[in-house]
Design an enzyme around this catalytic site. Sequence first.
Site, PDB file in Angstrom:
ATOM      1  N   ARG A  85       0.785  -1.233   0.000  1.00  0.00           N
ATOM      2  CA  ARG A  85       0.000   0.000   0.000  1.00  0.00           C
ATOM      3  C   ARG A  85       0.819   1.286   0.000  1.00  0.00           C
ATOM      4  NH1 ARG A  85      -5.389   0.025   2.199  1.00  0.00           N
ATOM      5  NH2 ARG A  85      -6.264  -2.066   2.121  1.00  0.00           N
ATOM      6  N   ASP A  86       2.107   1.211   0.258  1.00  0.00           N
ATOM      7  CA  ASP A  86       2.903   2.445   0.357  1.00  0.00           C
ATOM      8  C   ASP A  86       4.293   2.224  -0.243  1.00  0.00           C
ATOM      9  OD1 ASP A  86       3.325   5.102   1.003  1.00  0.00           O
ATOM     10  OD2 ASP A  86       3.936   4.682   3.064  1.00  0.00           O
ATOM     11  N   VAL A  87       4.323   1.722  -1.485  1.00  0.00           N
ATOM     12  CA  VAL A  87       5.596   1.484  -2.160  1.00  0.00           C
ATOM     13  C   VAL A  87       6.149   2.835  -2.605  1.00  0.00           C
ATOM     14  CG1 VAL A  87       6.754   0.349  -4.087  1.00  0.00           C
ATOM     15  CG2 VAL A  87       4.849  -0.789  -2.939  1.00  0.00           C
TER      16      VAL A  87
END
Length: 238
Positions: free
Chosen positions: A86-88
């Site tokens: 979700r937060d690459v």
Amino acid sequence: AGFAARFKQEARSAGGLSHPNIVSVYDYGTDGADGEQYIVMELVEGRDLSTILHERGALSTEDAVRVAIGVASALEVAHRKGIVHRDVKPGNILITDAGDVKVTDFGIARAVSEASMTVTGTTLGSVHYFSPEQARGDEVTGASDVYGLGIVLYEMLTGETPFKADTQSAAAVALKRLSEDAPRPSAIGYALPPGLESILMRALARDPAERFPDAGAFAEALRVWRRNPDAAAPLAAG
């Protein structure tokens, strides 16, 4: 209480991931009378990709592809276990002093977002790597991580992210990707090998169904290109 429960669940899930490209989670729990949540992780001697890009502007094509393959390999393992990062973004990608690639913070973004603890600075930093479906508030899947990694690869190759807004506000940057495709690097002055650019643009398709089906397929396309740059175009087209 809701955040504490989600944090614990996500830390437990992340602790079940074991891969050379994933920062290991060793333990989690609560501490002190206030019950503060903590997580014990592998210590990585090195720097995050954000710092490296800030110093160097861009990476060589060889280094950029190598890092992207490492990240995609980590995401592939997580996706197989039903875990979406979700937060690459570059700040969550660590490069060790030996040059190894390590992805960190699996699942923690979900714990924070679901507890509605959005910090303005955090949002502005992450929004450049959001997928269109994240910007819309739709369900987030592994395809969203593929898109995020696509933006990271774009930045590694060009030194800049594909979406900008005049105000650079989080909302303006996020909304731009709902109505516009990412510009091809070759169209804005960056001469990338055609096969590699095709792979990159497929990862950045606005429609999740038009991206690589999973992070493993993204990694494999990059490996094929690295072995034989002329063979990657058909694979990138899917």
